[in-house]
Structures are given as C-alpha cells and as structure tokens.
Design an enzyme around this catalytic site. Structure first.
Site, short mmCIF file in Angstrom:
data_model
loop_
_atom_site.label_atom_id
_atom_site.label_comp_id
_atom_site.label_asym_id
_atom_site.label_seq_id
_atom_site.Cartn_x
_atom_site.Cartn_y
_atom_site.Cartn_z
N CYS A 163 0.83 -1.22 0.00
CA CYS A 163 0.00 0.00 0.00
C CYS A 163 0.87 1.27 0.00
O CYS A 163 1.96 1.28 0.52
CB CYS A 163 -0.85 0.05 1.27
SG CYS A 163 -2.17 -1.11 1.36
N ASP B 248 -5.24 0.22 11.00
CA ASP B 248 -5.99 -0.33 9.86
C ASP B 248 -7.47 0.02 9.91
O ASP B 248 -8.18 -0.13 8.92
CB ASP B 248 -5.81 -1.85 9.79
CG ASP B 248 -4.36 -2.24 9.55
OD1 ASP B 248 -4.00 -3.39 9.81
OD2 ASP B 248 -3.58 -1.37 9.12
C1 EPZ Z 1 1.50 -5.00 9.64
O1 EPZ Z 1 2.36 -4.36 8.70
C2 EPZ Z 1 0.15 -5.20 8.94
N1 EPZ Z 1 0.34 -6.01 7.76
C3 EPZ Z 1 -0.42 -3.84 8.53
O2 EPZ Z 1 -1.73 -4.04 7.97
C4 EPZ Z 1 -0.60 -2.99 9.78
O3 EPZ Z 1 -1.02 -1.70 9.41
C5 EPZ Z 1 0.76 -2.87 10.51
O4 EPZ Z 1 1.29 -4.17 10.81
C6 EPZ Z 1 0.64 -2.12 11.83
O5 EPZ Z 1 -0.30 -2.70 12.66
C7 EPZ Z 1 0.38 -7.36 7.90
O6 EPZ Z 1 0.34 -7.92 8.98
C8 EPZ Z 1 0.49 -8.16 6.65
P1 EPZ Z 1 5.07 -2.63 11.08
P2 EPZ Z 1 3.94 -4.23 8.96
O7 EPZ Z 1 6.37 -3.27 10.72
O8 EPZ Z 1 4.43 -5.46 9.60
C9 EPZ Z 1 7.91 1.19 10.28
C10 EPZ Z 1 -3.48 -3.83 6.39
O9 EPZ Z 1 -4.18 -2.86 6.06
N2 EPZ Z 1 9.04 0.26 9.97
O10 EPZ Z 1 4.53 -2.85 12.44
O11 EPZ Z 1 4.55 -3.78 7.70
C11 EPZ Z 1 6.83 1.16 9.20
O12 EPZ Z 1 7.16 1.94 8.09
C12 EPZ Z 1 -1.96 -3.66 6.59
O13 EPZ Z 1 -3.93 -4.96 6.62
C13 EPZ Z 1 10.30 0.79 9.74
O14 EPZ Z 1 10.49 2.01 9.78
O15 EPZ Z 1 3.95 -3.01 10.01
C14 EPZ Z 1 5.61 1.69 9.95
O16 EPZ Z 1 5.62 3.09 9.96
C15 EPZ Z 1 -1.47 -2.30 6.20
N3 EPZ Z 1 11.32 -0.06 9.45
C16 EPZ Z 1 5.84 1.14 11.36
O17 EPZ Z 1 7.22 0.77 11.46
C17 EPZ Z 1 11.14 -1.43 9.39
O18 EPZ Z 1 12.10 -2.17 9.12
C18 EPZ Z 1 4.96 -0.08 11.69
O19 EPZ Z 1 5.21 -1.06 10.75
C19 EPZ Z 1 9.85 -1.96 9.65
C20 EPZ Z 1 8.80 -1.10 9.93
#
Ligand code: EPZ
Length: 416
Positions: A116, A305
C-alpha cells in the site's frame, strides 16, 4: 471487479460471517516453507493477498490444496530459488519470506517488497535485527539477497514493536542455534496465531502476545495446523458501516477478545453491543456521536488499519472528531475522495479534523489502497443517492467479498 456501485441510505440488519484473518494468514503461509511437512490452515480467507502468497510458496515447490475454507500445504519437497518478480512488487507481506527462507535454507533472493502507498515502509529494522543473528545482506536496490551459514539465537531489543520485524525474527529463531529473546516485541493477535501455528509444528516459543518473547531453537519442525481467528479489521469495518447507516447486525465469528478498543468506541459513537456465543451483536438507534480524540497505536491500542473506516463513519457524526495517525506517515489518502462526497475534513500534518455534516451525497470516487477503499464503501452506504467506487481491486486484497457480505445485511451494493 473494477467498480462497486452503492445506493446508500439503508440501515443494516441481519447477520454476516466474518472471514478468517488476513494478517494472521500471510505470515503463517510463509512459515509453512520454514517447517517441512503437511500443514492444515483452517478458516483461511479467500483474498487476493492470500492468492499472491500461495503463488509465491508454490514457486518454491509447495503443493497447495483448498477444501472449502481450509487449506492444506505440503512443503516436504521444496526447490528454493529466486522468489518471482511481479507479485512481490504488489504485496508487502512477501517480506515474511525473509525469516522463513533463511530459517530453512540459510539463503534468500527476494524482490524488494511493495504494498500500500500508506507511507514509507522501509525494511531497515528487519535487516538490522537479522544481521545480529549472523545474516549477511548483499546490497541491491531491486532485490534482497541474504545468506547465513548458521542462525545464532541472541537477545534482541526492538526500538519500535514492529509487527513484521517481530514475525520475521520469530521465524528466523525457531531453527536457530540457542535461545532468542525479543524485548519490546509487537503484541498483535496475529503474532499469537503465528506462534500457535509454529508451536503446533514443533517449535518452542513462549510469551506470544507479550512484549518479551522467548524462542528456544530446535533442530527440526514438522507439519503444523491452526484454525485462523476471524479478521478483527473486517469486523471493525462492518461495525462502522452499521454505525453510519444505523440498524442492528450480528458479526458471526468476530474475535471479540481482540476488539477491546473498538467496543467502547462503538458505545461512545451512540451504539450498543452484545457479545454472544457466535460473535457480537451491535446496533445504533440513537444519534451518531463524534469521538473527540483518537490516536492510532500499536496493539492493544486503536489499530491504524481501522483509522480510515472510522473516519468515514465520523463524517456524519454530531460534532467534531480528531484522529491522529501515529503509525504510518501517509494514511489520509482517502480524505479528498470523502470531501467529494460532501465531508468536512481538514488535515494538519498527521492529524485529521472531521466536522460532522448532516449527510454525505453519492459521487464517483476512486480507491487508492485497501483500508481507504473500505472506508469509501462505508461512506457510500451512509450517503444519499448513488456512489461509484473505481479501482476497487485494492479492496479485494483484504476483503473476500465486501458486496456479498453487505448485501446480506440489506445494503444496496453491487460489484461490477
Ligand atoms: C502489519 O504491517 C500489517 N500487515 C499492517 O496491515 C498494519 O497496518 C501494521 O502491521 C501495523 O499494525 C500485515 O500484517 C500483513 P510494522 P507491517 O512493521 O508489519 C515502520 C493492512 O491494512 N518500519 O509494524 O509492515 C513502518 O514503516 C496492513 O492490513 C520501519 O520504519 O507493520 C511503519 O511506519 C497495512 N522499518 C511502522 O514501522 C522497518 O524495518 C509499523 O510497521 C519496519 C517497519
């Protein structure tokens, strides 16, 4: 399905079954590559992201078979290789293949994940923490190439409880040498499901759902099984649809124990809830009330979400609501489309100010991402007149059949 058409203004009534959880299914499907064996995944959602992930694991030799809503995945005979091209570009969750492939084969060649457009989504923390376990990453803009002779368990301190990083570390640690302790881990319910699945496959994971998780490395894994919980985000989306239209609905199979922040919010919006054996019954007959201040947070806080679906429902609430998005940097992309329907919203940095209007009106609008697309469906249900949502393929990445589900609740909604 290119377009969704809605004739709004109908209170929702009746009951609908909530599909299995997308964000539990995706890491578990990746984890089947890690554990050579015959796996059973029950209540698996039939959504585009799951189909993408199935193609990815099939490309490594996995044999996949659907029986109704249940999936059997056989990963005893795999032929590991570069993970496809196009598909990963369109799905963030391919990143879960990192921990799974490194855990099983000690190497991975994966295209940089897409997903996304809700904000920068770097993978820097994944790389930093896997590095600590001995993984060597080769620099490349296009692909993630990594190798490890032997994964070594260690203490990990997460600066932010990232869901994806926690899941990748767990998958890398289950077959590692020694013990891994993840401090500051994500506590989302999907982490609990992943650990439940891996433990059923012979892993030794303790503390899932807490901020400290301990993983004792084992020598091998076998086939695992799990029944996926209902999708808490889909349940929340339909709950907000009921709030904007009024009416009374039963969300069958909704994971109520994971909806602890959502239920008081429904009450604050003027709704009522009744938890039943089957799920949750909710209804609104009184006025729709604004929510003064909402912040999106990591679990058990209010989920990012559900931020756009909530915003759509609050467009016709009595009073001003404020929503602060703290997880993703660009998750207000739906606002211009809601404004086309007569909403009164303005954005200042990561905060949205929503002044409730009497009624939204139908319009031709465009979905740009998954949850924003679902929010437009909610707005269309509450609006007077006809709404056309274009580009709705995004919605089918996470909702099995939103038109079927909502028309079961009496909505005049059709997919074209
Ligand atoms: C999971 O994504 C979910 N996706 C997302 O759902 C959800 O929004 C998100 O967790 C937060 O709850 C799945 O489980 C498949 P994060 P993920 O790593 O794992 C930053 C939906 O609509 N970050 O917890 O990618 C990142 O950019 C989707 O179903 C870094 O900076 O989320 C974000 O701002 C969308 N560096 C924050 O952390 C990294 O190496 C949280 O991301 C990793 C993440």
């Amino acid at each position: 399905m290119k377009q969704i058409f809605i004739r709004g203004g109908v209170p929702l009534t009746g009951q609908v079954r909530i599909q299995g959880s997308k964000n539990a299914a995706l890491p578990i499907l990746a984890a089947t590559l890690l554990a050579g064996g015959e796996h059973e995944i029950k209540n698996c959602p039939k959504i585009a992201d799951v189909y993408y992930m199935l193609e990815l694991i099939r490309s490594q030799g996995a044999v996949v078979c659907w029986k109704g809503r249940n999936l059997s995945v056989d990963t005893r005979q795999l032929t590991p290789g570069p993970l496809g091209e196009k598909k990963e570009g369109t799905m963030r969750s391919s990143i879960f293949l990192l921990g799974a492939m490194l855990g099983r084969f000690g190497e991975v060649d994966l295209e940089y994940p897409g997903g996304c457009v809700i904000g920068d989504r770097p993978v820097n923390w994944h790389i930093t923490h896997l590095n600590k376990m001995g993984v060597i990453f080769c620099d490349s803009d296009e692909r993630i190439n990594a190798k490890v002779s032997k994964l070594i368990g260690c203490e990990q301190y997460l600066t932010f409880p990232s869901v994806g990083v926690t899941e990748n570390l767990i998958m890398a640690a289950v077959l590692a040498e020694g013990t891994t302790i993840i401090h500051g881990a994500a506590m989302e319910p999907e982490i609990v499901s992943l650990c439940e699945f891996l433990n059923s496959a012979g892993a030794k994971i303790f503390g899932a759902g807490k901020s400290d998780i301990i993983i004792q490395g084992v020598n091998c894994l076998h086939g695992g099984n799990i029944t996926l919980p209902g999708d808490r985000i889909v349940a929340g989306t339909y709950a907000f649809a009921c709030m904007i239209t009024s009416g009374g609905i039963l969300l069958e199979g909704a994971p109520t124990s994971y909806m602890t922040r959502l239920i008081p919010m429904i009450h604050a919006m003027g709704g009522n809830t009744l938890i039943t054996e089957d799920g949750i019954y909710l209804y609104r007959r009184e006025e729709l009330c604004a929510i003064p201040y909402t912040i999106t947070e990591v679990y058990p806080g209010f989920p990012t979400d559900l931020q756009s679906p909530l915003m759509a429902a609050l467009c016709t609430a009595n009073g001003e609501s404020v929503i602060e998005e703290r997880i993703f940097g660009n998750r207000f992309r739906v606002v211009p489309e809601l404004i086309k329907m007569g909403a009164d919203i303005h954005i200042k940095e990561h905060t949205a100010y929503i002044r409730g209007v009497e009624k939204l009106h139908g319009a031709t609008i465009c979905a740009e991402e998954l949850r924003g697309g679902a929010a437009l469906v909610i707005a269309g249900l509450g609006a007077g007149g006809e709404t056309y949502i274009e580009n709705c393929g995004h919605i089918y990445r996470g909702y099995e059949n939103i038109c079927r589900d909502l028309s079961e609740l009496g909505a005049r909604i059709y997919g074209e």
